[in-house]
Design an enzyme around this catalytic site. Structure first.
Site, PDB file in Angstrom:
ATOM      1  N   THR A  25       0.821  -1.218   0.000  1.00 24.61           N
ATOM      2  CA  THR A  25       0.000   0.000   0.000  1.00 24.61           C
ATOM      3  C   THR A  25       0.853   1.265   0.000  1.00 24.61           C
ATOM      4  OG1 THR A  25      -0.165   0.055   2.418  1.00 24.61           O
ATOM      5  CG2 THR A  25      -1.853  -1.204   1.238  1.00 24.61           C
ATOM      6  N   ASP A  26       0.216   2.369  -0.318  1.00 25.25           N
ATOM      7  CA  ASP A  26       0.899   3.673  -0.334  1.00 25.25           C
ATOM      8  C   ASP A  26       0.513   4.473   0.911  1.00 25.25           C
ATOM      9  OD1 ASP A  26      -1.685   4.627  -0.831  1.00 25.25           O
ATOM     10  OD2 ASP A  26      -1.287   5.043  -2.947  1.00 25.25           O
ATOM     11  N   ALA A  27       0.908   5.739   0.952  1.00 29.78           N
ATOM     12  CA  ALA A  27       0.638   6.585   2.122  1.00 29.78           C
ATOM     13  C   ALA A  27      -0.854   6.787   2.364  1.00 29.78           C
ATOM     14  CB  ALA A  27       1.334   7.935   1.967  1.00 29.78           C
ATOM     15  N   VAL A  30      -3.927   2.526   0.387  1.00 30.68           N
ATOM     16  CA  VAL A  30      -4.473   1.670  -0.659  1.00 30.68           C
ATOM     17  C   VAL A  30      -3.322   1.071  -1.469  1.00 30.68           C
ATOM     18  CG1 VAL A  30      -6.666   2.904  -0.823  1.00 30.68           C
ATOM     19  CG2 VAL A  30      -4.770   3.579  -2.283  1.00 30.68           C
TER      20      VAL A  30
END
Length: 151
Positions: A25-27, A30
């Protein structure tokens, strides 16, 4: 197991299950976009292994260079809904031979029965020594033939 003795049904090698992990996931929490294409390649490799094709037969490694390389020449992906850490995923593969020296794989990423994303990779066979197009390896032809819905 060998390609001559594949698993009982194509579902054994054309439907793979995964869970979205925190590192995917990203910041925003998601799944990061590049993970989808990485998962396409991982699903392709795992599908071949489940079918009975050893990774070393197709992919280079220390002390081995297969005579035929299968570079990806086209990719695409479409995202339908976000995926978060902990989400279970089913990845359905649909391989298709395009001609004697190329094939594509369509991928569907399903979460809770809904399509979360799709992907596509196109591969061509090239002679590893001279980089010229060549015929697909027999193990890929067998995998493609066994993967057809009418097989």
């Amino acid at each position: 197991m060998s390609p001559a003795d594949p698993p009982c049904t194509p579902a054994d090698w054309l439907l793979l299950c995964r869970t979205v992990r925190f590192g995917d996931t990203d910041a925003a929490g998601v799944m990061h976009f590049h993970q989808l294409l990485r998962w396409c390649h991982v699903a392709y490799e795992e599908s071949l292994e489940r079918f009975g094709v050893a990774s070393g037969a197709l992919f280079p490694g220390p002390g081995r260079t297969p005579s035929v390389a299968l570079p990806i020449v086209h990719v695409s992906a479409d995202y339908r809904r976000p995926l978060a850490c902990g989400d279970p995923l089913a990845i359905a593969l649909r391989p298709l031979q395009r001609d004697g020296g190329s094939f594509e794989i369509r991928y569907r990423f399903l979460h809770d029965g809904q399509e979360a994303a799709t992907g596509l990779t196109r591969h061509v066979a090239i002679d590893a020594a001279n980089r010229q197009r060549t015929a697909l390896p027999d193990c890929i032809v067998l995998w493609l033939a066994a993967s057809r819905p009418d097989a």
